[in-house]
Write a protein that holds these residues in place. Structure first.
Motif, PDB file in Angstrom:
ATOM      1  N   GLN A  54       0.817  -1.214   0.000  1.00  0.00           N
ATOM      2  CA  GLN A  54       0.000   0.000   0.000  1.00  0.00           C
ATOM      3  C   GLN A  54       0.857   1.273   0.000  1.00  0.00           C
ATOM      4  O   GLN A  54       0.608   2.210   0.748  1.00  0.00           O
ATOM      5  CB  GLN A  54      -0.956  -0.025   1.187  1.00  0.00           C
ATOM      6  CG  GLN A  54      -1.934  -1.199   1.045  1.00  0.00           C
ATOM      7  CD  GLN A  54      -2.876  -1.370   2.210  1.00  0.00           C
ATOM      8  OE1 GLN A  54      -2.731  -0.721   3.244  1.00  0.00           O
ATOM      9  NE2 GLN A  54      -3.823  -2.249   2.056  1.00  0.00           N
ATOM     10  N   GLY A  55       1.883   1.257  -0.833  1.00  0.00           N
ATOM     11  CA  GLY A  55       2.695   2.455  -1.052  1.00  0.00           C
ATOM     12  C   GLY A  55       3.746   2.717   0.003  1.00  0.00           C
ATOM     13  O   GLY A  55       4.428   3.737  -0.044  1.00  0.00           O
ATOM     14  N   LYS A  56       3.849   1.843   0.995  1.00  0.00           N
ATOM     15  CA  LYS A  56       4.822   2.084   2.065  1.00  0.00           C
ATOM     16  C   LYS A  56       5.831   0.942   2.141  1.00  0.00           C
ATOM     17  O   LYS A  56       5.497  -0.192   1.815  1.00  0.00           O
ATOM     18  CB  LYS A  56       4.103   2.175   3.415  1.00  0.00           C
ATOM     19  CG  LYS A  56       3.243   3.408   3.556  1.00  0.00           C
ATOM     20  CD  LYS A  56       2.583   3.395   4.909  1.00  0.00           C
ATOM     21  CE  LYS A  56       1.641   4.586   5.023  1.00  0.00           C
ATOM     22  NZ  LYS A  56       0.611   4.375   6.031  1.00  0.00           N
ATOM     23  N   VAL A  57       7.032   1.273   2.626  1.00  0.00           N
ATOM     24  CA  VAL A  57       8.038   0.226   2.839  1.00  0.00           C
ATOM     25  C   VAL A  57       7.727  -0.448   4.164  1.00  0.00           C
ATOM     26  O   VAL A  57       7.690   0.195   5.208  1.00  0.00           O
ATOM     27  CB  VAL A  57       9.459   0.840   2.867  1.00  0.00           C
ATOM     28  CG1 VAL A  57      10.474  -0.229   3.224  1.00  0.00           C
ATOM     29  CG2 VAL A  57       9.793   1.473   1.532  1.00  0.00           C
ATOM     30  N   LEU A  58       7.445  -1.740   4.090  1.00  0.00           N
ATOM     31  CA  LEU A  58       7.160  -2.476   5.328  1.00  0.00           C
ATOM     32  C   LEU A  58       8.441  -2.928   5.981  1.00  0.00           C
ATOM     33  O   LEU A  58       8.559  -2.932   7.196  1.00  0.00           O
ATOM     34  CB  LEU A  58       6.311  -3.715   5.018  1.00  0.00           C
ATOM     35  CG  LEU A  58       4.855  -3.517   4.658  1.00  0.00           C
ATOM     36  CD1 LEU A  58       4.170  -4.862   4.545  1.00  0.00           C
ATOM     37  CD2 LEU A  58       4.149  -2.684   5.720  1.00  0.00           C
ATOM     38  N   ALA A  59       9.397  -3.344   5.165  1.00  0.00           N
ATOM     39  CA  ALA A  59      10.669  -3.823   5.711  1.00  0.00           C
ATOM     40  C   ALA A  59      11.708  -3.810   4.612  1.00  0.00           C
ATOM     41  O   ALA A  59      11.362  -3.889   3.427  1.00  0.00           O
ATOM     42  CB  ALA A  59      10.497  -5.245   6.219  1.00  0.00           C
ATOM     43  N   LYS A  60      12.983  -3.668   4.973  1.00  0.00           N
ATOM     44  CA  LYS A  60      14.030  -3.791   3.966  1.00  0.00           C
ATOM     45  C   LYS A  60      15.298  -4.336   4.596  1.00  0.00           C
ATOM     46  O   LYS A  60      15.538  -4.134   5.779  1.00  0.00           O
ATOM     47  CB  LYS A  60      14.285  -2.463   3.257  1.00  0.00           C
ATOM     48  CG  LYS A  60      14.596  -1.277   4.115  1.00  0.00           C
ATOM     49  CD  LYS A  60      14.677  -0.031   3.235  1.00  0.00           C
ATOM     50  CE  LYS A  60      14.695   1.228   4.089  1.00  0.00           C
ATOM     51  NZ  LYS A  60      14.596   2.435   3.312  1.00  0.00           N
ATOM     52  N   GLY A  61      16.069  -5.033   3.785  1.00  0.00           N
ATOM     53  CA  GLY A  61      17.306  -5.622   4.286  1.00  0.00           C
ATOM     54  C   GLY A  61      17.583  -6.908   3.538  1.00  0.00           C
ATOM     55  O   GLY A  61      16.888  -7.242   2.583  1.00  0.00           O
ATOM     56  N   THR A  62      18.619  -7.609   3.995  1.00  0.00           N
ATOM     57  CA  THR A  62      18.889  -8.903   3.367  1.00  0.00           C
ATOM     58  C   THR A  62      17.825  -9.889   3.848  1.00  0.00           C
ATOM     59  O   THR A  62      17.151  -9.655   4.862  1.00  0.00           O
ATOM     60  CB  THR A  62      20.272  -9.434   3.779  1.00  0.00           C
ATOM     61  OG1 THR A  62      20.243  -9.606   5.193  1.00  0.00           O
ATOM     62  CG2 THR A  62      21.373  -8.471   3.394  1.00  0.00           C
ATOM     63  N   LEU A  63      17.677 -10.984   3.132  1.00  0.00           N
ATOM     64  CA  LEU A  63      16.673 -11.978   3.517  1.00  0.00           C
ATOM     65  C   LEU A  63      16.947 -12.451   4.953  1.00  0.00           C
ATOM     66  O   LEU A  63      16.028 -12.519   5.778  1.00  0.00           O
ATOM     67  CB  LEU A  63      16.721 -13.164   2.541  1.00  0.00           C
ATOM     68  CG  LEU A  63      15.743 -14.288   2.839  1.00  0.00           C
ATOM     69  CD1 LEU A  63      14.308 -13.809   2.781  1.00  0.00           C
ATOM     70  CD2 LEU A  63      15.942 -15.438   1.854  1.00  0.00           C
ATOM     71  N   GLN A  64      18.216 -12.728   5.248  1.00  0.00           N
ATOM     72  CA  GLN A  64      18.576 -13.195   6.590  1.00  0.00           C
ATOM     73  C   GLN A  64      18.184 -12.176   7.638  1.00  0.00           C
ATOM     74  O   GLN A  64      17.601 -12.510   8.669  1.00  0.00           O
ATOM     75  CB  GLN A  64      20.100 -13.432   6.662  1.00  0.00           C
ATOM     76  CG  GLN A  64      20.549 -14.762   6.089  1.00  0.00           C
ATOM     77  CD  GLN A  64      19.647 -15.909   6.507  1.00  0.00           C
ATOM     78  OE1 GLN A  64      18.861 -16.387   5.702  1.00  0.00           O
ATOM     79  NE2 GLN A  64      19.714 -16.330   7.764  1.00  0.00           N
TER      80      GLN A  64
END
Lengths: 313, 363
Positions: free
Chosen positions: A211-221
């Protein structure tokens, strides 16, 4: 990769609305040279809008976007030469051959003919050079689209759902080409997808949008460990489980019941500890399992745990 | 320059690799010219159907005399009395009289099988719609033939005009040439651009350093050259079949031809500037071409429209182009006649091209 150097792509507090839909809501993103980043999210998450703003196809309502320190208002020509892109569902001219289509686009960059030959090799379409676009398979068309995006030897590659609708073999072929670009040319790439395994296989980092927002970011681990939810128990019961009492859940553990009320998705830290207690509890309350599956957590589970919905929805 | 040549060359390839496009663009105008030319040029037999209400009590001597020797013939609509009238200059007219009662006659009128009902009696009665020119013509012909069979043309002589330039086909071919330019540009450019937009190809192309103006301009060059092929075929065919010749200044004609292409390329770019839906594009193109096809005097003279309309019609690009080409072809006109319309057409093209480019939706 030096994380302190200036990012090649900088997205700062970008907003974009269409009529009554706020498609992108204050997104921040910094991508380093040579990094492969996946924008992951369901349909309507704002992935395409965000990528099209980076491509210069759409203008943000607010916020800044810079690629190599350049912006679209002042440096359009330079950015066209830095970026290679592949849009969702572009249909090239049916009665042009693969080679002619590549020649046409290479003429826009004033490239020598030899570049077309190189790209044909790179995207493995040499055998199909004389075939009309209309006669190509879905995978070959996507490789042609990728070939066009690679003509100008772009430092930044922006691919919008390049493998949607392809069969697993065609998808795997495209992945191999993209993986080769990373090692051979240190290309930077943003890839939008709703296939978690694609993001997992190709990308250094994952940005989950909803919905237009970053929920999470980073490496998969990092994403999995940050959420501290390592494992999943999926089960089905013989009767609605609204009166089922399950063993107590820890801080980050949770149960998500499906719409039928008889099956659930249980996110736990440690299956080995939790499962015997769950089996005992179910048996004691007179239920029995119709299905039971225990596995490691995936991006899809992570998305479900964050939004209550699956990625493909 | 290389990219413009490439853009032009892909349009040729798109064109020549689809046989259907070749047929509709190059051969269809020639077929239409031959069909219409032959239909309106040859001295073919005229056929007139008349419903005849006649009883033994209501006979009419003059009519009986006229129908003497008429033979009953089996036609699709039933048995009719056939009577042929030959004229050395007007050719043969074949009349079919369908004997019927009033109810049957009305039914035939409603179905369009006859345009006129002839009721026999002491005095003949002609029943028809006075607004129908065909019925009026039949009435006048029958009136003359029945009442005064030997005097009908005594008041004057007929001198058929068959000199090149005065025939219907001389009027038609320049009109078809003008219409070909309009159709080629409107469908070949507008539709092709809308189609590329709907396939998101325009969006992909402008995400490169491609020159947008060069891209639009390439359509003018490719369409102009294709129009030249189309026009050459039509003119060559008309010359060999109908002996049509360009009586005026060929350079003036070329100037007009280029200006016409400019005008309709500009309009085509403007029409295609916004929509990405080929069906809406279809409607928009038809909204431009249909009124001009009907009013601009391609098939029939626009001088039959009311005077107030004629001055508006003369301002339409297709009218200017068709009148100009006709002037060169059949009136021997040169730059003194075609200069102003050429200039206006070119200006229309430039204005619409830049307006279209300004509001163009690339994404």
């Amino acid at each position: 990769m030096n994380s302190t150097s200036t990012p090649i792509i900088e997205v700062h507090q970008v907003h974009k609305s269409f009529k009554d839909v706020h498609a992108v809501q204050g997104v921040d993103l910094a991508i380093q040279k040579g990094e492969y980043v996946a924008l992951l999210g369901p349909n309507g998450a704002g992935k395409t809008t965000l990528v099209e703003m980076i491509e210069g196809i759409q203008q943000p309502d607010a916020g800044d976007i810079k690629v190599k320190g350049l912006n679209w208002k002042q440096h359009q020509d330079q950015l066209h030469r830095v970026i290679g892109l592949s849009l969702q569902e572009t249909r090239f001219i049916d009665k042009l051959s693969v080679r002619e289509t590549l020649h046409l686009f290479s003429s826009f960059y004033k490239l020598p003919k030899s570049r077309v030959r190189e790209v044909l090799e790179l995207v493995r379409l040499k055998e199909k050079a004389k075939a009309f676009v209309v006669n190509l398979s879905g995978g070959q068309r996507q490789r042609l689209a990728l070939g066009i995006s690679l003509l100008n030897q772009p430092e930044v590659l922006l691919l919008d759902e390049p493998t949607t609708g392809l069969d697993p073999t065609a998808r795997r072929e495209l992945w191999e080409i993209l993986a080769h670009l990373k090692t051979a040319y240190q290309t930077t790439m943003i890839l939008t997808t709703h296939y978690m395994e694609e993001a997992d296989y190709l990308c250094d980092r994952i940005v989950i949008l909803d919905q237009g927002k970053v929920l999470a970011k980073g490496t998969l681990q990092k994403l999995l460990s940050e959420n501290n939810l390592g494992e999943v128990i999926d089960f089905g019961l013989n009767a609605p489980g609204n009166h089922l009492e399950i063993p107590p859940l820890g801080d980050h553990e949770k149960i998500l019941w499906k719409e039928d009320g008889m099956s659930a998705h249980l996110l736990v830290n440690d299956i080995v500890t939790y499962l015997p207690e769950l089996l005992e509890s179910v048996k004691r309350q007179g239920y029995h399992f119709t299905s039971l599956e225990c596995r490691k957590m995936t991006l899809d589970d992570l998305f479900i745990s964050m939004t209550g919905r699956r990625l493909g929805q | 320059m290389n990219q413009i040549l490439n853009l032009i060359s892909i349009q040729y390839k798109e064109f020549f690799r689809v046989p259907g496009i070749l047929f509709w663009t190059l051969l269809f105008p020639v077929l239409m010219a031959s069909g219409l030319g032959v239909a309106f040029t040859g001295q073919s037999e005229q056929i007139q159907h008349v419903a005849l209400i006649s009883t033994p009590d209501s006979s009419n001597a003059a009519l009986d005399a006229f129908l003497e020797g008429a033979q009953p013939e089996e036609l699709q609509a039933g048995t009719a009395l056939g009577k042929a009238v030959e004229h050395p200059d007007l050719g043969k007219t074949q009349y079919y009289f369908h004997p019927t009662d009033w109810q049957g006659a009305e039914r035939m009128m409603k179905r369009g099988e006859v345009a006129l009902v002839l009721k026999a009696g002491e005095s003949l009665q002609y029943h028809f719609d006075p607004a129908n020119p065909e019925a009026q013509l039949t009435y006048l012909q029958l009136q003359a033939l029945i009442i005064a069979p030997n005097r009908q043309y005594a008041l004057g002589t007929i001198r058929p005009m068959t000199r090149v330039g005065t025939r219907y086909v001389d009027f038609l071919i320049p009109g078809l040439l003008a219409m070909g330019i309009m159709m080629s540009c409107m469908w070949g450019i507008s539709y092709s651009l809308i189609d590329k937009r709907s396939k998101k190809l325009l969006r992909r192309m402008v995400a490169t350093p491609m020159s947008k103006r060069g891209f639009l301009f390439s359509h003018f060059v490719s369409r102009l050259s294709l129009s030249i092929i189309e026009a050459s075929l039509l003119v060559g065919f008309s010359h060999f079949i109908f002996d049509i010749q360009i009586q005026g200044d060929v350079l003036a004609l070329i100037g007009l031809f280029i200006s016409g292409n400019m005008a309709f390329t500009g309009i085509a770019v403007f029409v295609s500037s916004k929509t990405d839906n080929p069906q809406i594009g279809n409607g928009l193109i038809n909204a431009v071409v249909m009124p001009m096809m009907v009013m601009s005097g391609i098939f029939f003279s626009y001088h039959n429209f009311p005077d107030v309309m004629v001055s508006i019609i003369q301002g339409l690009p297709l009218t200017m182009l068709a009148d100009g080409i006709r002037g060169v072809f059949i009136e021997g006109a040169g730059f003194e006649t075609t200069g102003l319309p050429s200039l206006i057409l070119a200006s229309i093209g430039v204005v619409f091209f830049f307006l279209g480019e300004k509001i163009y939706k690339w994404y």
